[in-house]
Design an enzyme around this catalytic site. Structure first.
Site, PDB file in Angstrom:
ATOM      1  N   ASP A  50       6.949  29.135  42.643  1.00  0.00           N
ATOM      2  CA  ASP A  50       6.451  30.302  41.890  1.00  0.00           C
ATOM      3  C   ASP A  50       6.864  31.588  42.614  1.00  0.00           C
ATOM      4  O   ASP A  50       7.351  32.544  42.001  1.00  0.00           O
ATOM      5  CB  ASP A  50       4.919  30.304  41.804  1.00  0.00           C
ATOM      6  CG  ASP A  50       4.339  29.078  41.114  1.00  0.00           C
ATOM      7  OD1 ASP A  50       3.742  29.221  40.043  1.00  0.00           O
ATOM      8  OD2 ASP A  50       4.482  27.963  41.646  1.00  0.00           O
ATOM      9  N   GLU A  73       3.547  37.596  37.438  1.00  0.00           N
ATOM     10  CA  GLU A  73       2.293  36.906  37.745  1.00  0.00           C
ATOM     11  C   GLU A  73       1.973  36.934  39.237  1.00  0.00           C
ATOM     12  O   GLU A  73       0.816  37.091  39.613  1.00  0.00           O
ATOM     13  CB  GLU A  73       2.370  35.437  37.270  1.00  0.00           C
ATOM     14  CG  GLU A  73       1.168  34.639  37.742  1.00  0.00           C
ATOM     15  CD  GLU A  73       1.048  33.254  37.165  1.00  0.00           C
ATOM     16  OE1 GLU A  73       1.980  32.790  36.499  1.00  0.00           O
ATOM     17  OE2 GLU A  73      -0.017  32.645  37.394  1.00  0.00           O
ATOM     18  N   ASP A 116       6.504  35.329  34.008  1.00  0.00           N
ATOM     19  CA  ASP A 116       5.803  34.174  34.569  1.00  0.00           C
ATOM     20  C   ASP A 116       6.901  33.302  35.181  1.00  0.00           C
ATOM     21  O   ASP A 116       7.624  32.607  34.469  1.00  0.00           O
ATOM     22  CB  ASP A 116       5.035  33.416  33.479  1.00  0.00           C
ATOM     23  CG  ASP A 116       4.186  32.295  34.076  1.00  0.00           C
ATOM     24  OD1 ASP A 116       4.442  31.904  35.235  1.00  0.00           O
ATOM     25  OD2 ASP A 116       3.283  31.812  33.374  1.00  0.00           O
ATOM     26  N   LEU A 118       6.922  30.648  36.866  1.00  0.00           N
ATOM     27  CA  LEU A 118       6.771  29.195  36.723  1.00  0.00           C
ATOM     28  C   LEU A 118       5.484  28.971  35.924  1.00  0.00           C
ATOM     29  O   LEU A 118       4.391  29.203  36.451  1.00  0.00           O
ATOM     30  CB  LEU A 118       6.711  28.518  38.100  1.00  0.00           C
ATOM     31  CG  LEU A 118       6.965  27.004  38.154  1.00  0.00           C
ATOM     32  CD1 LEU A 118       7.193  26.536  39.590  1.00  0.00           C
ATOM     33  CD2 LEU A 118       5.872  26.186  37.507  1.00  0.00           C
ATOM     34  N   ASP A 119       5.631  28.611  34.682  1.00  0.00           N
ATOM     35  CA  ASP A 119       4.468  28.336  33.842  1.00  0.00           C
ATOM     36  C   ASP A 119       4.261  26.826  33.838  1.00  0.00           C
ATOM     37  O   ASP A 119       5.213  26.064  33.607  1.00  0.00           O
ATOM     38  CB  ASP A 119       4.743  28.864  32.425  1.00  0.00           C
ATOM     39  CG  ASP A 119       3.557  28.700  31.501  1.00  0.00           C
ATOM     40  OD1 ASP A 119       2.417  28.944  31.950  1.00  0.00           O
ATOM     41  OD2 ASP A 119       3.763  28.342  30.331  1.00  0.00           O
ATOM     42  N   THR A 121       2.255  25.379  36.608  1.00  0.00           N
ATOM     43  CA  THR A 121       2.305  25.061  38.047  1.00  0.00           C
ATOM     44  C   THR A 121       1.536  23.777  38.361  1.00  0.00           C
ATOM     45  O   THR A 121       1.989  22.951  39.162  1.00  0.00           O
ATOM     46  CB  THR A 121       1.726  26.232  38.869  1.00  0.00           C
ATOM     47  OG1 THR A 121       2.488  27.396  38.564  1.00  0.00           O
ATOM     48  CG2 THR A 121       1.808  25.962  40.356  1.00  0.00           C
ATOM     49  N   THR A 194      -4.378  22.795  26.153  1.00  0.00           N
ATOM     50  CA  THR A 194      -4.303  22.598  27.605  1.00  0.00           C
ATOM     51  C   THR A 194      -4.595  21.152  28.009  1.00  0.00           C
ATOM     52  O   THR A 194      -5.322  20.445  27.316  1.00  0.00           O
ATOM     53  CB  THR A 194      -5.329  23.536  28.289  1.00  0.00           C
ATOM     54  OG1 THR A 194      -5.204  23.420  29.699  1.00  0.00           O
ATOM     55  CG2 THR A 194      -6.763  23.216  27.888  1.00  0.00           C
ATOM     56  N   HIS A 197      -7.068  22.861  31.775  1.00  0.00           N
ATOM     57  CA  HIS A 197      -8.031  23.973  31.782  1.00  0.00           C
ATOM     58  C   HIS A 197      -8.986  23.894  30.585  1.00  0.00           C
ATOM     59  O   HIS A 197      -9.283  24.903  29.955  1.00  0.00           O
ATOM     60  CB  HIS A 197      -7.302  25.321  31.759  1.00  0.00           C
ATOM     61  CG  HIS A 197      -6.469  25.588  32.975  1.00  0.00           C
ATOM     62  ND1 HIS A 197      -5.093  25.473  32.992  1.00  0.00           N
ATOM     63  CD2 HIS A 197      -6.815  25.963  34.227  1.00  0.00           C
ATOM     64  CE1 HIS A 197      -4.630  25.766  34.197  1.00  0.00           C
ATOM     65  NE2 HIS A 197      -5.651  26.065  34.961  1.00  0.00           N
ATOM     66  N   GLY A 219       1.222  24.319  30.280  1.00  0.00           N
ATOM     67  CA  GLY A 219       2.065  25.498  30.091  1.00  0.00           C
ATOM     68  C   GLY A 219       1.992  26.091  28.697  1.00  0.00           C
ATOM     69  O   GLY A 219       2.033  25.374  27.692  1.00  0.00           O
ATOM     70  N   LYS A 223       3.968  24.638  25.223  1.00  0.00           N
ATOM     71  CA  LYS A 223       3.216  24.383  23.987  1.00  0.00           C
ATOM     72  C   LYS A 223       3.845  25.139  22.806  1.00  0.00           C
ATOM     73  O   LYS A 223       3.950  24.599  21.704  1.00  0.00           O
ATOM     74  CB  LYS A 223       1.743  24.755  24.178  1.00  0.00           C
ATOM     75  CG  LYS A 223       1.004  23.681  24.973  1.00  0.00           C
ATOM     76  CD  LYS A 223      -0.477  23.903  24.998  1.00  0.00           C
ATOM     77  CE  LYS A 223      -0.953  24.709  26.164  1.00  0.00           C
ATOM     78  NZ  LYS A 223      -0.827  24.036  27.470  1.00  0.00           N
TER      79      LYS A 223
END
Ligand code: AMP
Ligand code: MG
Ligand code: MG
Length: 308
Positions: A50, A73, A116, A118-119, A121, A194, A197, A219, A223
């Site tokens: 990242d 980010e 971003d 690295l989406d 992570t 997700t 999350h 990510g 999606k």
């Protein structure tokens, strides 16, 4: 020729080479084996990939566009950036495109680039490598108008090992490239959300929409790609966890294709430089041809009451 192309085309063209370089850095960090994981917050990780990918992208773009605001980010870093991480060439095909009238005269000070590096992570650290993307979104005023999504591990399981990675792009009023757009199947409702999350409100939204299938993947970039490639009808995330750098690039490409991305109240996010970073109203994105209003009307009250 390159200098005379409109700013929006030069931004997208340079973002494509920058994300391709960042993707190689992400693969190199993984193959060297030391991810250097730092916990930024609860359920919120950062790795060396990242940090390094962000330095590559921000340095490469700011060198070419010193007056454009760039928000990444991972925040600023004063470490020296290796010279081979700085790429200042541009994708020649993008520079040839015909720019729509509304975007012809965009000026540097009107633009914000949301990065971003690295989406996904969490998925990267767990070896779910197809979920990982690199996102560069370009906003003019409040609106997301250009986007680049790089998938560094696309095709990585292929026998030859060649052709790993791909880059998708989209510009409002022009269209998209780097992938084959497809509509999701009729007569079914497949929702992506997700995998790392979730909470009770996220689940309540899914239950109310009665999907035939739920794809729990990592990510925001990944999606939205599922929506654009016909694998899912909607991306529903009734939580405030996503940030502007997660949605700017995906939204621009999705909208260029005819889809829609809003919060859970149906409002568009603003992407100007003074806006909040957090997508407090959650994320509802629908594929081209889907009735976005149907999803909004069928969300349960708890979602509208919880997300402001
Ligand atoms: P996910 O769909 O869980 O992969 O999330 C999409 C993006 O939003 C990723 O960049 C996540 O890091 C971010 N995100 C979502 N929810 C949270 C959360 N609760 N805390 C931190 N980041 C989050
Ligand atoms: Mg992200
Ligand atoms: Mg990230």
């Amino acid at each position: 020729m390159a200098q005379s192309a409109p700013l929006i085309l030069r931004l997208v063209a340079s973002s494509i080479t920058a994300v391709n370089r960042a993707g190689k850095i992400i693969r190199d960090v993984m193959s060297q084996g030391d991810l250097g994981i730092v916990e930024k917050g609860k359920n919120d990780l950062q790795t060396e990939a990242d940090r390094s990918a962000q330095r590559c992208i921000v340095t490469s773009l700011s060198r070419q566009f010193p007056s454009v605001t760039i928000i990444g980010e991972e925040g600023p870093s004063n470490c020296e950036v290796p010279s081979d991480w700085v790429v200042t060439d541009s994708d020649p095909q993008i520079l040839q495109l015909t720019c729509p009238k509304e975007l012809l005269d965009v000026k540097d000070h009107e633009v914000v680039i949301w990065v971003d590096p690295l989406d996904g992570t969490s998925e990267y650290t767990q070896g779910l490598l197809d979920h990982v993307t690199v996102l560069v979104g370009i906003a003019v005023g409040d609106r997301a108008v250009g986007g680049v999504i790089h998938q560094p591990y696309y095709n990585y399981k292929s026998a030859s090992g060649d052709d790993v990675g791909r880059t998708l792009w989209g510009i409002t009023g022009i269209g998209t490239g780097g992938f084959k757009p497809q509509l999701p199947p009729e007569g079914k409702r497949i929702i992506t959300t997700t995998r790392s999350h979730s909470n009770t409100v996220v689940q309540a939204a899914l239950d109310a929409l009665q999907p035939d299938e739920i794809l729990r993947v990592g990510g925001a970039g990944h999606k939205v790609m599922l929506l654009m490639e016909g694998k899912a009808h909607a991306y529903v995330f009734a939580s405030a966890g996503c940030k502007r750098w997660d949605t700017c690039a995906p939204e621009a490409i999705l909208v260029a294709l005819g889809g829609c991305l809003t919060d859970m109240h149906g409002n568009k996010y603003c992407y100007n430089k003074d806006t909040h970073h957090q997508n407090m109203g959650g994320v509802l994105a629908t594929a081209k041809g889907e009735d976005h209003g149907w999803y909004l009307r069928n969300l349960p009250d708890v979602v509208r009451q919880t997300l402001i």
